[in-house]
Design an enzyme around this catalytic site. Structure first.
Site, PDB file in Angstrom:
ATOM      1  N   ASP A  67       0.890  -1.070   0.162  1.00  0.00           N
ATOM      2  CA  ASP A  67      -0.001   0.056   0.100  1.00  0.00           C
ATOM      3  C   ASP A  67       0.948   1.185  -0.030  1.00  0.00           C
ATOM      4  O   ASP A  67       2.014   1.174   0.099  1.00  0.00           O
ATOM      5  CB  ASP A  67      -1.151  -0.111   1.020  1.00  0.00           C
ATOM      6  CG  ASP A  67      -0.475  -0.141   2.602  1.00  0.00           C
ATOM      7  OD1 ASP A  67       0.913  -0.172   2.701  1.00  0.00           O
ATOM      8  OD2 ASP A  67      -1.131   0.419   3.469  1.00  0.00           O
ATOM      9  N   PHE A  80       6.758   1.648  -4.579  1.00  0.00           N
ATOM     10  CA  PHE A  80       7.877   2.032  -3.648  1.00  0.00           C
ATOM     11  C   PHE A  80       8.533   3.542  -4.193  1.00  0.00           C
ATOM     12  O   PHE A  80       9.758   3.676  -3.677  1.00  0.00           O
ATOM     13  CB  PHE A  80       8.989   1.001  -4.334  1.00  0.00           C
ATOM     14  CG  PHE A  80       8.807  -0.394  -3.919  1.00  0.00           C
ATOM     15  CD1 PHE A  80       9.284  -0.755  -2.580  1.00  0.00           C
ATOM     16  CD2 PHE A  80       8.249  -1.163  -4.805  1.00  0.00           C
ATOM     17  CE1 PHE A  80       8.953  -2.109  -2.334  1.00  0.00           C
ATOM     18  CE2 PHE A  80       7.701  -2.540  -4.255  1.00  0.00           C
ATOM     19  CZ  PHE A  80       8.305  -3.029  -3.193  1.00  0.00           C
ATOM     20  N   HIS A 189      11.554  -9.414   0.328  1.00  0.00           N
ATOM     21  CA  HIS A 189      11.262  -7.783   0.197  1.00  0.00           C
ATOM     22  C   HIS A 189      12.490  -6.949   0.328  1.00  0.00           C
ATOM     23  O   HIS A 189      13.221  -7.378   1.387  1.00  0.00           O
ATOM     24  CB  HIS A 189      10.227  -7.463   1.321  1.00  0.00           C
ATOM     25  CG  HIS A 189       9.405  -6.164   1.134  1.00  0.00           C
ATOM     26  ND1 HIS A 189       9.993  -5.036   1.444  1.00  0.00           N
ATOM     27  CD2 HIS A 189       8.344  -6.072   0.352  1.00  0.00           C
ATOM     28  CE1 HIS A 189       9.210  -4.038   1.103  1.00  0.00           C
ATOM     29  NE2 HIS A 189       8.288  -4.719   0.388  1.00  0.00           N
TER      30      HIS A 189
END
Length: 224
Positions: A67, A80, A189
């Site tokens: 989000d 990002f 991630h």
């Protein structure tokens, strides 16, 4: 949500979604939040920025985020990415470190990834809005249904796309992607909590370009 300003090739694919109950409920929710003086990011004009900067017809690569950033003036509708003038967030700093290690491209002095978007890199979050200072506050309000439709449409209607899936949340979407037609690159991630567990050294940028060139598709210039 008000009037929907959406790039024409995406509107053709997604217009029916805006008439569905989940999207109408999402619109009511967002309008009520604003009436209650909640601060929502990104600003309304940039909620669909990822789609408007990267038409369906131009998509080559998808980088899936979760989000939007929830700090003041950070979110610009691209996963990002942050508006110019903001401090570069830790995950993006790590993305730039890996880009430097992978392709010897020096880290950018700003965090606006629009240049990637304009070359066909769809910087898509699975949730497109957030309340100020409250990460994941707009999860399970309908956005996930909408962005799943985007991913499924890309997978079914196009071929030879590269899906870059960083972290478990993004990798939950693999079932929407036809791996016989597309390339999936997955790793941990880039967050400081997980980047050392396999994100660093994963070479997503060179691997993306190698795949695109193998399919006679123009590669991405990752320099910002």
């Amino acid at each position: 949500m008000g009037k929907i300003n959406l790039e024409s090739s995406w509107l053709k694919i997604l217009k029916d979604e805006f008439e569905k109950p989940y999207m109408k409920n999402l619109s009511i929710f967002l309008n009520n939040e604003k009436k209650n003086n909640k601060i929502i990011y990104p600003p309304g004009s940039k909620i669909f920025n990822a789609l408007n900067l990267t038409p369906f017809t131009s998509v080559k690569v998808i980088i899936l985020g979760q989000d939007p950033y929830h700090g003041q003036n950070q979110a610009n509708g691209l996963s990002f990415s942050v508006e110019i003038g903001n401090k570069i967030p830790p995950s993006l700093q790590n993305i730039f470190k890996e880009l430097n290690s992978d392709l010897n491209i020096l880290p950018s002095q700003h965090g606006d990834l629009s240049n990637w978007a304009k070359q066909g890199v769809l910087l898509l979050n699975t949730i497109l809005t957030v309340e100020s200072s409250k990460p994941s506050s707009h999860s399970n309000k309908g956005w996930e249904i909408f962005t799943d439709k985007i991913l499924h449409s890309l997978s079914s209607l196009k071929e030879n796309l590269v899906f870059i899936l960083w972290g478990k949340k993004a990798q939950e979407k693999i079932s929407l992607i036809d791996e016989s037609k597309h390339k999936i690159l997955k790793s941990p991630h880039p967050s400081p909590y997980s980047a050392n567990n396999g994100f660093f050294g994963s070479q997503p940028f060179s691997k993306t370009n190698f795949f695109l060139e193998s399919k006679k598709i123009d590669k991405i210039n990752w320099k910002l």
